[in-house]
Design a protein around this motif. Sequence first.
Motif, PDB file in Angstrom:
ATOM      1  N   UNK A   1      74.266   5.474 -17.051  1.00 51.25           N
ATOM      2  CA  UNK A   1      74.580   4.597 -18.188  1.00 51.25           C
ATOM      3  C   UNK A   1      73.750   3.316 -18.135  1.00 51.25           C
ATOM      4  N   UNK A   2      73.298   2.883 -19.339  1.00 48.49           N
ATOM      5  CA  UNK A   2      72.467   1.683 -19.448  1.00 48.49           C
ATOM      6  C   UNK A   2      73.332   0.455 -19.670  1.00 48.49           C
ATOM      7  N   UNK A   3      72.714  -0.716 -19.543  1.00 47.30           N
ATOM      8  CA  UNK A   3      73.468  -1.974 -19.634  1.00 47.30           C
ATOM      9  C   UNK A   3      73.781  -2.365 -21.069  1.00 47.30           C
ATOM     10  N   UNK A   4      73.127  -1.699 -22.030  1.00 47.86           N
ATOM     11  CA  UNK A   4      73.290  -2.097 -23.427  1.00 47.86           C
ATOM     12  C   UNK A   4      73.053  -0.873 -24.313  1.00 47.86           C
ATOM     13  N   UNK A   5      73.376  -0.995 -25.598  1.00 47.39           N
ATOM     14  CA  UNK A   5      73.119   0.104 -26.542  1.00 47.39           C
ATOM     15  C   UNK A   5      71.658   0.518 -26.485  1.00 47.39           C
ATOM     16  N   UNK A   6      71.414   1.823 -26.524  1.00 48.47           N
ATOM     17  CA  UNK A   6      70.038   2.332 -26.525  1.00 48.47           C
ATOM     18  C   UNK A   6      69.588   2.435 -27.979  1.00 48.47           C
ATOM     19  N   UNK A   7      68.519   1.714 -28.321  1.00 49.18           N
ATOM     20  CA  UNK A   7      68.083   1.635 -29.720  1.00 49.18           C
ATOM     21  C   UNK A   7      66.703   2.228 -29.966  1.00 49.18           C
ATOM     22  N   UNK A   8      65.940   2.546 -28.912  1.00 48.22           N
ATOM     23  CA  UNK A   8      64.588   3.090 -29.104  1.00 48.22           C
ATOM     24  C   UNK A   8      64.230   3.992 -27.940  1.00 48.22           C
ATOM     25  N   UNK A   9      63.558   5.103 -28.250  1.00 50.66           N
ATOM     26  CA  UNK A   9      63.095   6.041 -27.222  1.00 50.66           C
ATOM     27  C   UNK A   9      61.687   6.499 -27.561  1.00 50.66           C
ATOM     28  N   UNK A  10      60.869   6.715 -26.532  1.00 52.54           N
ATOM     29  CA  UNK A  10      59.564   7.342 -26.742  1.00 52.54           C
ATOM     30  C   UNK A  10      59.161   8.062 -25.461  1.00 52.54           C
ATOM     31  N   UNK A  11      58.791   9.356 -25.599  1.00 53.48           N
ATOM     32  CA  UNK A  11      58.502  10.236 -24.453  1.00 53.48           C
ATOM     33  C   UNK A  11      57.014  10.535 -24.454  1.00 53.48           C
ATOM     34  N   UNK A  12      56.352  10.297 -23.337  1.00 49.77           N
ATOM     35  CA  UNK A  12      54.922  10.601 -23.227  1.00 49.77           C
ATOM     36  C   UNK A  12      54.720  11.583 -22.069  1.00 49.77           C
ATOM     37  N   UNK A  13      53.812  12.533 -22.257  1.00 51.40           N
ATOM     38  CA  UNK A  13      53.542  13.509 -21.210  1.00 51.40           C
ATOM     39  C   UNK A  13      52.532  12.971 -20.206  1.00 51.40           C
ATOM     40  N   UNK A  14      52.767  13.260 -18.916  1.00 45.78           N
ATOM     41  CA  UNK A  14      51.831  12.844 -17.873  1.00 45.78           C
ATOM     42  C   UNK A  14      51.084  14.032 -17.273  1.00 45.78           C
ATOM     43  N   UNK A  15      51.826  15.110 -16.985  1.00 46.47           N
ATOM     44  CA  UNK A  15      51.222  16.253 -16.298  1.00 46.47           C
ATOM     45  C   UNK A  15      51.742  17.532 -16.945  1.00 46.47           C
ATOM     46  N   UNK A  16      50.861  18.256 -17.630  1.00 44.85           N
ATOM     47  CA  UNK A  16      51.267  19.442 -18.383  1.00 44.85           C
ATOM     48  C   UNK A  16      51.751  20.550 -17.444  1.00 44.85           C
TER      49      UNK A  16
END
Length: 841
Positions: free
Chosen positions: A738-753
Motif C-alpha cells: 500500500x502507498x502513502x497516498x491515492x495513486x493518480x498516475x501510472x506508466x510502465x516501461x519495458x527494460x528487458x524483453x
Amino acid sequence: MSSSADVKASARRLFIGAGCNRVVNNVSWGACDLVSFGAQNAVAIFSPKTAQILTTLPGHKAAVNCTHWLPSNKFAFRAKNMERHYLVSGDADGAIMLWELSIIDQKWKHVLQVPQSHKKGVTCIAAIVISDRAAMFATTSSDGTAHVYEAVLPSSTGDECTVSHVESIPVGSKAMVTISLAQLPGSAGQIVLAMGGLDNEIHLYCGDRTGKFMHACELKGHIDWIRSLDFSLPVCTEGEQDGLLLVSSSQDRGIRIWKIALRDSAAGNRSASSIDEINLASYIEGPVLVAGSYSYQISLESLLIGHEDWVYSVEWQPPIWSSTERMSYYQPLSLLSASMDKTMMIWKPEKTTGIWMNVVTVGELSHCALGFYGGHWSPDGNSILAHGYGGSFHLWRNVGSDFDNWKPQRVPSGHFAAVTDIAWARSGEYILSVSHDQTTRVFAPWELEASHNGASWHEIARPQVHGHDINCVTIIKGKGNHRFVSGAEEKVSRVFEAPLSFLKTLNHATSEIFGFSEDCQTDVQILGANMSALGLSQKPIYVQAPHAREMPERTGTAGLDSLETIPDAVPVVLTEPPIEEQLAWHTLWPESHKLYGHGNELYSLCCDHEGKLVASSCKAQSATVAEIWLWQVGSWKAVGRLHSHSLTVTQMEFSHDSKMLLAVSRDRQFSVFSIIRTDTGDITHRLLARQEAHKRIIWACSWNPFSHEFATGSRDKTVKIWAVEGESSVKHISTLPQFSSSVTALSWVGLDWKQNSGLLAVGMENGLVELWALRIVRTEGTEVPKVSASLAARLDPLMCHISTVNRLAWRTSVKAEDLRTIQLASCGADQCVRVFEIDVE
C-alpha cells in the motif's frame, strides 16, 4: 537481470516548466542573482542566466502569494561575503516560511515556519538588512494586521537563523496590500515603515528593533488604491546622508516620489537651497515625521504621469558600489515601474532641471499579455524583469555600451494552472502538455552552441490557445506529420496538425539529436495559424507560392517591433528558443478537424501505437454518456461506441500490439476490449472482460510493453497487476504494498524483453513519485504468471510535485540497448511539467 530485486534506479532532474501565480508581490530578485516566485503551493527558484527553473520548494499548504529574499537585490552590496541567503514566503492561508540557500553547494533547507503568522492570506513582504547579523521584515495581510519580525542571521556555519515577532500593527477594516521598511538617516536605529492599501493613503509608522511602532503620519494625494511602496536607501549629497526617498504607485495610474529630509540640520538647509536653484521641480511640503529626538520634513518631490493603466509596482534601482572612500555605495536616482498597460518604464531626473522623465519604455506586447503584475531590477541594474497576468515572465537586458539598448532575453515558462495531461512525440523529440490555463505547450531540449552542458529544455511552441480549460491530449503515433488531438471543457475533440514553421523550428532545436524525421511530410502547405475573432478556432495560413516557403529565419528577438502594425500572426522559423511574445502569437498550429459526438465535456483521450485509432471519453453520470468513442485517424469518422461503464472513464490505453483497449473508471471497474481490424479496414470491437478492481475510484492504468499484463491505480492507495488470459478472462496476479497516498498516475516501461522486466512509475496525490521494478515470470504448467516486484527508487520530495501527479509518461522511443538511461515526464496540479533522467542499475 535475474530478478526484479536486482534493479535499482536513480533519478536526476532535467527540467521544470512552470508559470508564476497571478498575484502581485509574488516575485523577488535576490542578491544571489536568483529569482523566486510562487507556483501554486510551491516556491520556485529560477536562474536568469540560464533561463531554467532550478528547484521547487515544498511546504506551503496553500497558494504562495509573496516571496522576498534576504538580502534582496536592494542589499546586494552587503551580500558579498554571505555564505547563506534566506528567502521568506507567504501563502493564501497566512503561513510564512523561511528557507535557507547555501551559496557554495546551492543546497536548500526549510528553516522554520514564522511564529505568529497571519489568519488570512499574506499580501506583501518587505525587508531590510540592518547588519551582517540582523535583518527585519514586515508582512501585510487581508486579516487587518501588519506584522514586524526580526531575523538573526547566523555568523558561523553550525548556527541556525532565528526569527522573533517584534510587533503587530492593527490597520483596521481596509486591508493593506503593500509595505516598505527603511532605516532613518541620522537617527540611531530608528526604523520607518510605510503601508498602503484600500484607503488611498500612505501610513507611516516609526519604531526600532525592540518594537513599539507608533503611527506617525499619513501621506495623501493618491485617489485610488495604493499598490506599491518602496523606500530608497539614504540619498547622499556631498557625501552626507540627508534623506530618504519613498516612491508610491496607485491604481490612479500615477507615481509619487516623496522626500523625507532631516529638519534641524545643515543637510536640511542645503537641500532647501538646492531646491531654490531647481525652480521647475514641484515642491509641496507635507507633514513632519517625528522619530525619537529627530524630526523629518516630508515633501512631495515629484508626480510621474505616463502609464495608461494601474501601476502595480515601483522599485528603486539597487545601490551601486561607489569609488569614493566615504561611502561604500550610492543610491542611483532611477525608478522602474510596471503597469497593467503592458509596459515597464524607467524614470530618471533630468540633469539640468531635475524633472523626472521616462527614459526607457519596454513592453507594448500587443496581443500577448494582459498587463504586468510587477517589475524588478537585477542586482547590477542591467536587467529588468516583469511578470504578467498569463503567468509569464518578460526579461530585458541593457546590452548597449555607450547608450541604453534594452533587448528581450530568454526566461523560463510554463503553465499557470494545473497541468492535466502530457504526451511524448512519437520519436521523443518533445513533450506536449495541456492545462486548465487553456493552452497547449511544446517543451523540447534545444542544442545551444553557447551551452557546453548539452541541451537545455525550453518551451518552443504554443500550438493551441483556447477558450476552454483543456483536460486531455494524445499525440497521433505512426507515420506522417506531427498531429495531436485535445479535449477540453466542451463536447468536441479538436485535431491539430504541425505547420511548416514548427517542423523547421523543431529541426533547428533537435538537429544534433534527431535530424529531420524521414516520415514527416515535407510538402506541408500550411505555414502556421491565426486565431479567429472569438478565439475558439485556429485558422490555417497557407503557403501562397513556392517562394513563400522560404520563410524568414529569425533569431529570438527580431521582428517584434512591428507587432502593433500586423494584425495577423506571422509564422516564424525560430533559430533559438523563443521568448514569450513569439510563443503567444506566432507558434500556433492550425486546427484541421472537430470531432463531435460526446454528450459532456471531454475527459480522456488515447491513440493506438500504429496511429490509426483514437479513443475518447467524457465526464459521465450514466451508462449512456459514459460510452467510449473510437475515431479513425485520417477520415476522422466515428467507427465505434464502446459501452461498459456507468461513470466517467478516467483513463484509457491501447496495448502495445494495439489489439486491446483498456479503460478504467470512477465506477471502480476496468474494462478490456478486443479491437478487431478486418481486411477491408473496418473496425469491430468486443468486450473481453469487465471487473470491479478496487474499493475506490480507479484513476490510472498502464500496459506492460512486452505482453498482456496491465496495472491499475486507485484512490484506495493500491496498485494491482492483472493478466489477460486467453480471449475471455482477466486474472489478478499481484498487489503492490500500500502507498502513502491515492495513486493518480501510472506508466510502465519495458527494460528487458527476454526477462519480461520493466519499471512502473507510480505518481500519487501528495505529489510523490516511486519507481517499481516488475518482472513477469511464466512457469510451465501454470496458467497465471507470477510477478516479482521491488521498489527501485523513491524520488526525492524536492524533485517531485507539490500536489497531485496527473500523468506520467516514459519516453520510449529510444532503442532497447539504450535503456540504461531513460527519461520520465510528469505533470501535476502544481502547474509544473517535469522531466527526470532515470539511470537503471
